[in-house]
Design an enzyme around this catalytic site. Structure first.
Site, short mmCIF file in Angstrom:
data_model
loop_
_atom_site.label_atom_id
_atom_site.label_comp_id
_atom_site.label_asym_id
_atom_site.label_seq_id
_atom_site.Cartn_x
_atom_site.Cartn_y
_atom_site.Cartn_z
CG HIS A 1 62.92 43.27 51.53
ND1 HIS A 1 64.08 43.40 52.26
CD2 HIS A 1 62.18 42.33 52.17
CE1 HIS A 1 64.05 42.55 53.28
NE2 HIS A 1 62.90 41.89 53.25
CD GLU B 1 36.16 45.31 35.38
OE1 GLU B 1 37.00 45.30 34.48
OE2 GLU B 1 35.20 44.52 35.41
CE LYS C 1 36.67 46.50 26.11
NZ LYS C 1 35.47 45.76 26.47
O1 PA5 Z 1 34.07 41.71 34.79
C1 PA5 Z 1 33.90 41.90 33.60
O2 PA5 Z 1 32.76 41.92 33.10
C2 PA5 Z 1 35.06 42.10 32.65
O3 PA5 Z 1 36.28 42.07 33.29
C3 PA5 Z 1 35.06 41.01 31.60
O4 PA5 Z 1 35.20 39.77 32.23
C4 PA5 Z 1 36.20 41.22 30.61
O5 PA5 Z 1 36.13 42.50 30.06
C5 PA5 Z 1 36.12 40.20 29.49
O6 PA5 Z 1 34.90 40.28 28.82
P1 PA5 Z 1 34.38 39.10 27.91
O7 PA5 Z 1 34.20 37.90 28.74
O8 PA5 Z 1 33.09 39.59 27.33
O9 PA5 Z 1 35.43 38.89 26.84
#
Ligand code: PA5
Length: 446
Positions: free
Chosen positions: A307, A286, A421
């Protein structure tokens, strides 16, 4: 130093002069992170968090963990991505992947709200049906679909079991300090709340209440974890690249990437590291995968995956490099037994420790992969404990921030996560998405 980066197996792939050439850009990237002058700088609160955290809230986290330990058999942690991976990784790393099956005086801990699978959700609800339950809903935004659906289901279960009053003692919310609907809802209902700091994004948040409450419920020592992170911070913010594993890791990854090594495989020889690999994949994927750039983060647990994926790593496309996480010791001293029949021909291993045999599997594999054209770095960790977990988390986070700036991306946003989303909401008929829904349905039916 609890984490050491060993680079001798980069010989033949990376020359010493290359580290020198990248150093000006490396230090510039590190300064950008330290001084908060880069893209996404409003999300760098994690850099000083190990020493600047809210001590009053930290005490409340410990008190809540004690209360949860006393009042339930099952603790369900509801969250997705950065809101659950770090806690789960910590519990498996420090305790065990088999934590729930072990003899202990702490509750079983399950993770929900990281999937929309009906089966996974139904199975966990069933496990909770006849047992005492507490939940911790973790969502910075408070509106993420997966945890929000799970919260509805588990709140319903808790309210049915204990009533609205009883639920107040069993529902704990970790969310944004004041913005967002979850905080307002929790206050209205009288649930205890904890904060995801404004300046810390999900994947950098494990050492805040996000990770600390579930980790403390498992009985792990969060003081030692914070100490590990604070010690790592001291070194990584100040030491030059020769003495700084985070800077060196960021630099070598970037050098390899520029040579076409676009996939990094994080390999460990301990199953207890598998969830840590998942946490690492989110952190790097990310943070770096944007603007058409970034190293693809993959992971394996060896010798298991030798394996399955071993063949590809040894002989497949040569766009890989490997980072092996290795432990300097094992806390378990099992030995291979002697067998008078020796039907498997393995008596030459009798009375050797499994740790030693595993280490030889590791050493042999590293050399084979290097011979096969896969550059290799090793991250050596002293032990599988809380201090080392905190140290390692900070190491990976600091290296990731520097690495992102070195790559020229904003390591603290995740614009790409929104695309699925929007489509999902449109297909599910959310109001405001009508036009998109028509278009998507047409594309699906073509
Ligand atoms: O790193 C990030 O920002 C994301 O992975 C969030 O942690 C994830 O999308 C969950 O979001 P939230 O805590 O708003 O539910």
């Amino acid at each position: 130093m609890a984490v050491k980066l060993k680079t001798k197996h980069l010989n033949g792939f990376v020359g010493e002069h290359e580290l020198a050439s990248i150093s000006p850009a490396l230090y510039a990237a590190a300064d950008t992170l330290k001084n908060g002058t880069g893209a996404g700088n409003d999300f760098t609160g994690w850099v000083d968090h190990p020493v600047n955290y809210d001590k009053e809230e930290y005490a409340r986290i410990k008190a809540a963990a004690e209360k949860i330990k006393k009042s339930c058999d099952v603790f369900v942690v509801i969250g997705i991505g950065g809101s659950y991976l770090g806690a789960r990784a910590a519990i498996e790393f420090v305790k065990s992947p088999l934590y729930n099956n072990m003899k202990k005086d702490t509750p079983d801990i399950y993770f929900a709200g990281n999937t929309i699978s009906a089966s996974a959700t139904a199975e966990l609800l069933e496990i909770c049906r006849d047992r005492d339950v507490c939940i911790n809903v973790i969502s910075k935004s408070g509106t993420t679909t997966e945890p929000a659906i799970a919260f509805r289901l588990f709140r319903e279960l808790i309210e049915k079991k204990y009533g609205e009053e009883g639920a107040k003692e069993r529902i704990f919310i970790t969310t944004d300090k004041c913005r967002g609907t979850l905080k307002a809802f929790a206050d209205e209902k009288g649930y205890e709340t904890f904060v995801v700091p404004d300046d810390i994004g999900g994947r950098y948040s494990v050492l805040t209440a996000v990770g600390l409450l579930p980790i403390a419920v498992s009985g792990a020592d969060i003081d030692a974890m914070m100490k590990g992170a604070a010690d790592a911070r001291e070194l990584m913010k100040n030491a030059p690249v020769e003495e700084n594993p985070a800077l060196a890791y960021a630099a070598y990854r970037n050098i390899l990437y520029r040579k076409g090594k676009t996939t990094e495989i994080l390999a460990a020889y301990e199953p207890s590291f598998a969830m840590m690999c998942e946490w690492w994949k989110q952190l790097y994927g990310e943070s770096e995968g944007k603007d058409g750039k970034g190293i693809f983060p993959a992971s394996v647990i060896f010798s298991t995956d030798l394996h399955s994926l071993g063949q590809y790593i040894q002989m497949g496309m040569r766009n890989l490099f490997e980072t092996v996480v290795t432990f300097a010791s094992s806390r378990d001293g099992i030995e291979v037994p002697y067998d008078p029949a020796n039907i498997d021909g393995l008596n030459f291993l009798a009375s050797k420790s499994l740790y030693y045999v595993n280490s030889m599997a590791e050493a042999g594999t590293v050399l084979a992969h290097v011979d096969g054209g896969v550059p290799n770095m090793m991250i050596e960790i002293d032990a599988r404990d809380e201090y080392n977990y905190g140290y390692l988390v900070y190491f990976f986070e600091y290296a990731c921030g520097v690495s992102g700036y070195l790559l020229g991306v904003n390591p603290f946003d995740q614009p790409g996560v929104e695309a699925y989303k929007k489509n999902m909401f449109a297909l599910l008929g959310k109001s405001g998405y009508e036009e998109m829904q028509v278009d998507l349905i047409e594309r699906l039916n073509k």
